[in-house]
Design an enzyme around this catalytic site. Structure first.
Site, PDB file in Angstrom:
ATOM      1  N   TYR A  95       0.860  -1.192   0.000  1.00 22.45           N
ATOM      2  CA  TYR A  95       0.000   0.000   0.000  1.00 22.45           C
ATOM      3  C   TYR A  95       0.893   1.238   0.000  1.00 22.45           C
ATOM      4  CZ  TYR A  95      -3.358   3.512   1.518  1.00 22.45           C
ATOM      5  OH  TYR A  95      -4.150   4.623   1.591  1.00 22.45           O
ATOM      6  N   GLU A 177      -3.498   7.422  -4.282  1.00 21.72           N
ATOM      7  CA  GLU A 177      -3.343   6.150  -3.572  1.00 21.72           C
ATOM      8  C   GLU A 177      -3.073   5.020  -4.558  1.00 21.72           C
ATOM      9  OE1 GLU A 177      -6.185   4.506  -0.245  1.00 21.72           O
ATOM     10  OE2 GLU A 177      -6.776   3.682  -2.170  1.00 21.72           O
TER      11      GLU A 177
END
Ligand code: GDP
Ligand code: MN
Length: 355
Positions: A95, A177
């Site tokens: 992530y 993101e």
């Protein structure tokens, strides 16, 4: 403004940030060569768990999978298209996100050693938060490599942070993101998914901003969440008149929508898509007096919407103006009737609701 995955990835590519090879798909007649991963282009996350990300290896299953996915609404959003990407051989998923921290007045980098669909439920694994205004990209890259436990990727991660930061700033992003950031079995880092939010207040600096997320929001006003009649018209005046006429007929209008003079198939489809998120709509009244907008283009969008949107409510259509004859003929071919007066159109709407 929330970008769709393919729009965000296009921006990443502009900054030489690696993304999977991909192509957009709009209907099931597309000739793709499996294996491929198909991804629903909706402006929400969690698609994987909702059936919005599917791997296809068998070519014979491709058309049915595409049409299934184009009619599958995800959290109230129906995709206008799918992104078909090369299938990556995944070794690990991480992530990575950049976001504006308003209270600290900085751009923060957040990373987690476990990415993918389960990231939010994992708290036992290593994560790191880095202030990118006081930390150099080189140091940030080293800290990332440590967090991900991939020392051999230090250089690649330093380069990635540099490029991401430029991309973030130049596009006035508030969030970027990448989840998952994929480490392939071949040892490459690739942005597997990308979610990007741009600062609407900075739009004046970006005359080139033309994103799909925008059109449906423009000139769309919710009037009554439990209204039974959705409305689509062109021009603000005609839009308001249509809403008034619906109410005068004793029906409850759910919304006001002016599709504008430059309406095209995509923006009209986006409007239908938005309307189908209302729970109580029983009929959609379409009132088009075509000038710059052409009736035949509206007709094409209506036909596309009926194909793509499985639970599309019945339509009550009044068309007049430019290319009206073609439009009526095209719609009649698909079994859709139209009316030349709003009065008759509304009577039809009332019959649908009250039987
Ligand atoms: P999201 O659920 O909306 O965040 O959609 P993502 O694009 O992040 O995809 C969800 C998951 O699908 C990823 O975490 C991967 O595990 C899987 N996935 C996506 N692309 C590929 C691919 O090319 N190959 C493989 N094997 N899995 C993929
Ligand atoms: Mn994701």
């Amino acid at each position: 403004m929330n970008l769709l995955e393919f729009e965000a990835k296009k921006l990443l590519q502009k900054y030489s940030i690696p993304i999977p090879k991909g192509v957009l798909v709009q209907d099931s007649s597309h000739t793709l060569i499996p294996p491929t991963v198909l991804k629903s282009q909706v402006p929400v996350g969690g698609r994987g768990k909702a059936g919005g990300v599917r791997i296809v290896t068998d070519p014979t299953l491709l058309p049915s999978t595409i049409s299934d996915m184009l009619t599958l609404s995800i959290k109230g959003h129906l995709p206008l298209r799918l992104l078909s990407e090369e299938l990556l051989s995944i070794k690990r998923e991480f992530y990575l996100a950049l976001l504006v921290d308003r209270s600290l007045g900085t751009i923060q980098l957040m990373a987690h050693s476990l990415g993918g669909v389960e990231v939010e439920s994992n708290d036992q694994d290593s994560y790191v938060t880095i202030d990118l205004l006081t930390t150099s990209s080189d140091v940030a890259g080293e800290q990332l490599a440590e967090c991900y436990k991939t020392p051999e990727q230090t250089f690649a991660l330093q380069e990635l942070v540099k490029k991401l930061l430029v991309c973030f700033k130049e596009n006035d992003a508030t969030l970027l993101e990448i989840n998952p950031l994929i480490l392939t079995t071949a040892g490459d880092l690739v942005a597997g998914d990308c979610k990007m939010e741009l600062d609407d207040a900075a739009a004046f600096r970006h005359p080139d901003w033309k994103f799909e997320a925008a059109p449906a929001e423009v000139n769309f006003v919710t009037l009554d969440e439990s209204g039974a009649v959705a409305t689509i018209a062109n021009g603000a005046g005609l839009g308001m008149a249509t809403v008034d006429a619906v109410a005068e007929y004793g029906l409850r209008p759910a919304n006001f929508l002016d599709i504008g003079g430059g309406a095209n198939t995509e923006s009209i489809l986006a409007a239908f898509q938005k309307i189908t998120t209302y729970p109580a709509v029983q009929v959609i009244v379409i009132n088009i007096f075509a000038g710059i907008t052409r009736c035949d283009e509206v007709a094409d969008a209506i036909i596309a919407a009926r194909k793509q949107i499985a639970n599309l409510p019945p339509l009550a259509i009044r068309l007049s103006g430019t290319n009206f004859e073609e439009a009526v003929a095209t719609l009649a071919e698909s079994g859709v009737t139209t009316f030349s007066s709003l009065e008759r159109c509304l009577k039809h709407a009332r019959d649908i609701i009250h039987g």
